[in-house]
Design a protein around this motif. Sequence first.
Motif, PDB file in Angstrom:
ATOM      1  N   ALA A 129      49.272  32.742   9.091  1.00 25.76           N
ATOM      2  CA  ALA A 129      49.683  32.227  10.256  1.00 25.76           C
ATOM      3  C   ALA A 129      49.338  33.399  11.435  1.00 25.76           C
ATOM      4  O   ALA A 129      49.057  34.335  11.330  1.00 25.76           O
ATOM      5  N   ILE A 130      49.338  32.856  12.617  1.00 29.70           N
ATOM      6  CA  ILE A 130      48.854  33.610  13.824  1.00 29.70           C
ATOM      7  C   ILE A 130      50.027  34.492  14.038  1.00 29.70           C
ATOM      8  O   ILE A 130      51.336  34.329  13.692  1.00 29.70           O
ATOM      9  N   ASN A 131      49.667  35.815  14.334  1.00 30.88           N
ATOM     10  CA  ASN A 131      50.415  36.887  14.534  1.00 30.88           C
ATOM     11  C   ASN A 131      50.736  37.507  15.995  1.00 30.88           C
ATOM     12  O   ASN A 131      51.698  37.326  16.369  1.00 30.88           O
ATOM     13  N   PHE A 132      49.613  37.633  16.719  1.00 31.98           N
ATOM     14  CA  PHE A 132      49.633  38.576  17.943  1.00 31.98           C
ATOM     15  C   PHE A 132      49.805  37.390  19.123  1.00 31.98           C
ATOM     16  O   PHE A 132      48.871  37.528  20.034  1.00 31.98           O
ATOM     17  N   LYS A 133      50.459  36.413  19.181  1.00 25.40           N
ATOM     18  CA  LYS A 133      50.601  35.468  19.948  1.00 25.40           C
ATOM     19  C   LYS A 133      52.232  35.028  19.984  1.00 25.40           C
ATOM     20  O   LYS A 133      53.052  35.500  19.280  1.00 25.40           O
ATOM     21  N   GLY A 134      52.637  34.322  21.210  1.00 27.35           N
ATOM     22  CA  GLY A 134      53.846  34.062  21.418  1.00 27.35           C
ATOM     23  C   GLY A 134      54.434  32.778  20.549  1.00 27.35           C
ATOM     24  O   GLY A 134      53.867  32.309  19.783  1.00 27.35           O
ATOM     25  N   LEU A 135      55.965  32.484  20.745  1.00 26.04           N
ATOM     26  CA  LEU A 135      56.618  31.471  19.870  1.00 26.04           C
ATOM     27  C   LEU A 135      55.812  30.211  20.159  1.00 26.04           C
ATOM     28  O   LEU A 135      55.734  29.589  19.202  1.00 26.04           O
ATOM     29  N   LYS A 136      55.459  29.936  21.356  1.00 25.36           N
ATOM     30  CA  LYS A 136      54.810  28.575  21.590  1.00 25.36           C
ATOM     31  C   LYS A 136      53.726  28.329  20.758  1.00 25.36           C
ATOM     32  O   LYS A 136      53.515  27.368  20.133  1.00 25.36           O
ATOM     33  N   GLU A 137      52.832  29.366  20.797  1.00 25.95           N
ATOM     34  CA  GLU A 137      51.441  29.115  20.052  1.00 25.95           C
ATOM     35  C   GLU A 137      51.704  29.276  18.338  1.00 25.95           C
ATOM     36  O   GLU A 137      51.340  28.382  17.598  1.00 25.95           O
ATOM     37  N   TYR A 138      52.843  29.947  18.088  1.00 23.15           N
ATOM     38  CA  TYR A 138      53.296  29.937  16.597  1.00 23.15           C
ATOM     39  C   TYR A 138      53.718  28.682  16.330  1.00 23.15           C
ATOM     40  O   TYR A 138      53.490  27.948  15.104  1.00 23.15           O
ATOM     41  N   GLN A 139      54.444  27.985  17.078  1.00 26.41           N
ATOM     42  CA  GLN A 139      55.138  26.770  16.732  1.00 26.41           C
ATOM     43  C   GLN A 139      54.123  25.751  16.483  1.00 26.41           C
ATOM     44  O   GLN A 139      54.330  24.728  15.807  1.00 26.41           O
ATOM     45  N   ALA A 140      53.044  25.565  17.320  1.00 27.45           N
ATOM     46  CA  ALA A 140      52.163  24.874  17.565  1.00 27.45           C
ATOM     47  C   ALA A 140      51.157  24.906  16.283  1.00 27.45           C
ATOM     48  O   ALA A 140      50.829  23.912  15.844  1.00 27.45           O
ATOM     49  N   GLU A 141      50.923  26.132  15.606  1.00 26.16           N
ATOM     50  CA  GLU A 141      50.372  26.426  14.407  1.00 26.16           C
ATOM     51  C   GLU A 141      51.218  25.864  13.203  1.00 26.16           C
ATOM     52  O   GLU A 141      50.569  25.034  12.348  1.00 26.16           O
ATOM     53  N   VAL A 142      52.396  26.032  13.173  1.00 24.42           N
ATOM     54  CA  VAL A 142      53.233  25.599  12.130  1.00 24.42           C
ATOM     55  C   VAL A 142      53.293  23.873  12.249  1.00 24.42           C
ATOM     56  O   VAL A 142      53.220  23.098  11.049  1.00 24.42           O
ATOM     57  N   SER A 143      53.247  23.399  13.421  1.00 27.69           N
ATOM     58  CA  SER A 143      53.374  21.882  13.557  1.00 27.69           C
ATOM     59  C   SER A 143      52.137  21.002  13.130  1.00 27.69           C
ATOM     60  O   SER A 143      51.947  20.352  12.489  1.00 27.69           O
ATOM     61  N   LEU A 144      50.943  22.045  13.318  1.00 23.31           N
ATOM     62  CA  LEU A 144      49.636  21.493  12.954  1.00 23.31           C
ATOM     63  C   LEU A 144      49.630  21.591  11.502  1.00 23.31           C
ATOM     64  O   LEU A 144      49.084  20.579  10.922  1.00 23.31           O
ATOM     65  N   TRP A 165      58.051  37.256  11.882  1.00 28.37           N
ATOM     66  CA  TRP A 165      58.625  38.607  12.090  1.00 28.37           C
ATOM     67  C   TRP A 165      59.690  38.763  13.227  1.00 28.37           C
ATOM     68  O   TRP A 165      60.284  39.783  13.585  1.00 28.37           O
ATOM     69  N   SER A 166      60.231  37.586  13.481  1.00 30.23           N
ATOM     70  CA  SER A 166      61.343  37.306  14.355  1.00 30.23           C
ATOM     71  C   SER A 166      62.276  36.067  14.114  1.00 30.23           C
ATOM     72  O   SER A 166      62.134  35.472  13.200  1.00 30.23           O
ATOM     73  N   THR A 167      63.601  36.221  14.561  1.00 28.70           N
ATOM     74  CA  THR A 167      64.435  35.209  14.042  1.00 28.70           C
ATOM     75  C   THR A 167      64.087  33.738  14.573  1.00 28.70           C
ATOM     76  O   THR A 167      64.126  32.876  13.977  1.00 28.70           O
ATOM     77  N   ARG A 168      63.170  33.823  15.731  1.00 30.83           N
ATOM     78  CA  ARG A 168      63.042  32.371  16.154  1.00 30.83           C
ATOM     79  C   ARG A 168      61.749  31.927  15.410  1.00 30.83           C
ATOM     80  O   ARG A 168      61.691  30.787  15.006  1.00 30.83           O
ATOM     81  N   ARG A 169      60.864  32.870  14.925  1.00 34.52           N
ATOM     82  CA  ARG A 169      59.704  32.405  13.853  1.00 34.52           C
ATOM     83  C   ARG A 169      60.531  31.841  12.580  1.00 34.52           C
ATOM     84  O   ARG A 169      60.017  30.974  12.086  1.00 34.52           O
ATOM     85  N   PHE A 196      58.840  42.991   8.738  1.00 35.42           N
ATOM     86  CA  PHE A 196      58.753  43.784  10.087  1.00 35.42           C
ATOM     87  C   PHE A 196      60.035  43.482  10.735  1.00 35.42           C
ATOM     88  O   PHE A 196      60.428  42.341  10.978  1.00 35.42           O
ATOM     89  N   MET A 197      60.778  44.529  11.116  1.00 35.80           N
ATOM     90  CA  MET A 197      61.875  44.602  11.800  1.00 35.80           C
ATOM     91  C   MET A 197      63.044  43.481  10.951  1.00 35.80           C
ATOM     92  O   MET A 197      63.924  42.983  11.701  1.00 35.80           O
ATOM     93  N   GLY A 198      62.944  43.874   9.653  1.00 35.67           N
ATOM     94  CA  GLY A 198      63.781  43.221   8.803  1.00 35.67           C
ATOM     95  C   GLY A 198      63.615  41.878   8.448  1.00 35.67           C
ATOM     96  O   GLY A 198      64.308  41.277   7.428  1.00 35.67           O
ATOM     97  N   HIS A 199      62.611  41.259   8.763  1.00 35.06           N
ATOM     98  CA  HIS A 199      62.180  39.817   8.888  1.00 35.06           C
ATOM     99  C   HIS A 199      61.078  39.804   7.587  1.00 35.06           C
ATOM    100  O   HIS A 199      60.003  40.532   7.766  1.00 35.06           O
ATOM    101  N   PRO A 200      61.415  39.022   6.500  1.00 33.60           N
ATOM    102  CA  PRO A 200      60.016  39.021   5.541  1.00 33.60           C
ATOM    103  C   PRO A 200      58.820  38.024   6.174  1.00 33.60           C
ATOM    104  O   PRO A 200      58.973  37.247   6.735  1.00 33.60           O
ATOM    105  N   LEU A 201      57.823  38.575   5.605  1.00 28.97           N
ATOM    106  CA  LEU A 201      56.478  37.962   6.373  1.00 28.97           C
ATOM    107  C   LEU A 201      55.948  36.661   5.312  1.00 28.97           C
ATOM    108  O   LEU A 201      55.154  35.968   5.825  1.00 28.97           O
ATOM    109  N   ASP A 202      55.913  37.127   4.017  1.00 28.59           N
ATOM    110  CA  ASP A 202      55.627  36.306   2.909  1.00 28.59           C
ATOM    111  C   ASP A 202      56.461  35.386   2.325  1.00 28.59           C
ATOM    112  O   ASP A 202      57.615  35.924   2.028  1.00 28.59           O
ATOM    113  N   HIS A 203      56.029  34.242   2.193  1.00 23.18           N
ATOM    114  CA  HIS A 203      57.016  33.194   1.702  1.00 23.18           C
ATOM    115  C   HIS A 203      56.292  32.363   0.676  1.00 23.18           C
ATOM    116  O   HIS A 203      55.167  32.029   0.550  1.00 23.18           O
TER     117      HIS A 203
END
Length: 244
Positions: A129-144, A165-169, A196-203
């Motif tokens: 998944a996309i990493n160095f972008k904001g939540l809006k871009e992340y949500q767009a990729e997950v929706s795709l 790596w965040s609660t919102r992600r 990262f910051m306590g959030h698992p990255l791999d699932h």
Amino acid sequence: MLQQDFGLLCLNTHKNNQRAAFQRFFRAQTHHLPLDIVLFQEAAFSGEDFFLDQFCYEAAPNLQVKGRYYGVLNASDTRVLDASPLLSFTQEVFIKTHKSALITYYPLPGATHDASTDSHSLCVANIHAINFKGLKEYQAEVSLLAEALCHHRGPMIVAGDFNSWSTRRELTLQQFCHALELRPIHFQHPHLIKRFMGHPLDHIFYRGLSLHHASCLSSSRFSDHNMLYAQFRLDTRQHLLHFN
């Protein structure tokens, strides 16, 4: 086609999978495990055979350097019915590359035809998944990815490096799983999952299958991620009753 019981392994290889030392290490770590499907992120490939005997692979590159490609790679010891690559809408900030995902379909025991998007195939999606972008871009990729998967009526596995790596992600992934009726795997040795910051990255998420065993295996010699391994049993009768 897949056996009733099969094993799947997921790893961000940090571009080391074509190194002989990595391949020896990988074989040693997995020789005692049933292994039928391998999902790599940040994989290197150049048209060569996969290093595990009798495995073939499909790949979705997002980068080419000097004749070698990099991206996600799905390898299996069974034939692939179909494969569909996806590229992210946006590019990473620093290296200006898109991120890739790959969806592959495998025939189930007793399948009577080769339709790749019905209840007679297992759908496996591998994503970096996309990493160095904001939540809006992340949500767009997950929706795709969700849009590409939503028409499949059979069992499904979605795995990879989600950069969650965040609660919102993480909440975005929970909504994704709810929409597709996917369940998360809770692994043995969860401290080995990269965070990262306590959030698992791999699932690894799944549906329409019975989970026998799930664990994390250290691969820190070659990657900043560790291997996720899961052993499943196909339960197609239960799945057909639920989804048809």
